[in-house]
Design a protein around this motif. Sequence first.
Motif, mmCIF file in Angstrom:
data_model
loop_
_atom_site.group_PDB
_atom_site.id
_atom_site.type_symbol
_atom_site.label_atom_id
_atom_site.label_comp_id
_atom_site.label_asym_id
_atom_site.label_seq_id
_atom_site.Cartn_x
_atom_site.Cartn_y
_atom_site.Cartn_z
ATOM 1 N N LEU A 24 33.980 -30.375 -26.380
ATOM 2 C CA LEU A 24 35.825 -29.967 -25.273
ATOM 3 C C LEU A 24 34.454 -29.547 -24.013
ATOM 4 C CD1 LEU A 24 36.939 -27.174 -27.517
ATOM 5 C CD2 LEU A 24 38.086 -29.104 -27.168
ATOM 6 N N VAL A 53 41.926 -28.062 -20.540
ATOM 7 C CA VAL A 53 40.535 -28.533 -21.634
ATOM 8 C C VAL A 53 40.469 -30.015 -22.788
ATOM 9 C CG1 VAL A 53 38.979 -27.578 -23.770
ATOM 10 C CG2 VAL A 53 40.102 -26.142 -21.541
ATOM 11 N N ARG A 54 39.999 -30.752 -23.137
ATOM 12 C CA ARG A 54 39.741 -31.864 -23.274
ATOM 13 C C ARG A 54 38.709 -32.305 -24.153
ATOM 14 N NH1 ARG A 54 43.516 -35.939 -20.433
ATOM 15 N NH2 ARG A 54 43.344 -37.042 -22.283
ATOM 16 N N ARG A 55 38.736 -33.502 -24.766
ATOM 17 C CA ARG A 55 37.577 -33.778 -25.402
ATOM 18 C C ARG A 55 36.687 -34.435 -24.440
ATOM 19 N NH1 ARG A 55 38.336 -34.945 -32.020
ATOM 20 N NH2 ARG A 55 37.427 -37.190 -30.960
ATOM 21 N N ARG A 105 31.215 -25.696 -27.911
ATOM 22 C CA ARG A 105 31.223 -24.896 -27.102
ATOM 23 C C ARG A 105 30.263 -25.380 -25.602
ATOM 24 N NH1 ARG A 105 36.272 -22.722 -27.980
ATOM 25 N NH2 ARG A 105 36.115 -21.374 -26.186
#
Length: 252
Positions: A155, A188-190, A224
């Motif tokens: 993320l 928030v993205r991958r 994270r």
Amino acid sequence: MRVVVAGATGRIGSRTVARLRDHGVEVVPVSRRHGVDVITGDGLDEALRGAEVLVDVTDAPARTEGAGLYFFRTATTNLLAAAVAAGVEHHVVLSAVGANLLWSDYFRAKLLQEDMVRNSPVPHSVVRATPFFESIEAMVEKNTYYDRVRVAPVLVPPVSTEDVAVTVAHVAVGLPLFGLREVAGPDVRRLDELASEVLTARDDKRVVVPDAQARYFGAELRERTLLPGADAHVGHVSFTEWLARPVVPTNG
């Protein structure tokens, strides 16, 4: 207020200079183009004379092993010496979210830079930014193997350089934090999904392969690692908006 910006002609530096001038402060740009060299120290004492604030948004010109540590150790030593001699009241340095967690030459160098600033007698503020949009594009090139791009599915809230510059300028005109201010993008993205979006937007046929072992500029990632704390400043420009902007061709 007189503010010296080291790294003034870079992607972040040029925007920071503009935002500081929006605040109505006197800005002294520092770069080799302006006759000042942070590695040799040439011109630093003169540039910082009468300055109240020093903003350091310099970046290492190379990503080869050892280059980051050499650059940031040398540049920060020279900048701090000049700042102390000039009686600078506030030193602002731009770093990276995850600098204390990522183990690679570049991120170790950024953490060293932070520690040097914290341990100096000059009141300080450290601004940590999440990966820039442009960094996602650069990572795609670095992680390409034939027609595959291997990216860790972790993320991240990538941030625009404009939002970073706004944050740096805001911190610079305020009181020293004696600590951290983080800045991140609004979404928030991958990381692997962002890489795929870059390729799609550029009509690139390469395929992104999620790979937990893939490195981020030499650093191993955890789920994270690239996420800021809950009190981070959140920017306004989204990754999708940035991708939709026309690509400006480079000369040569």
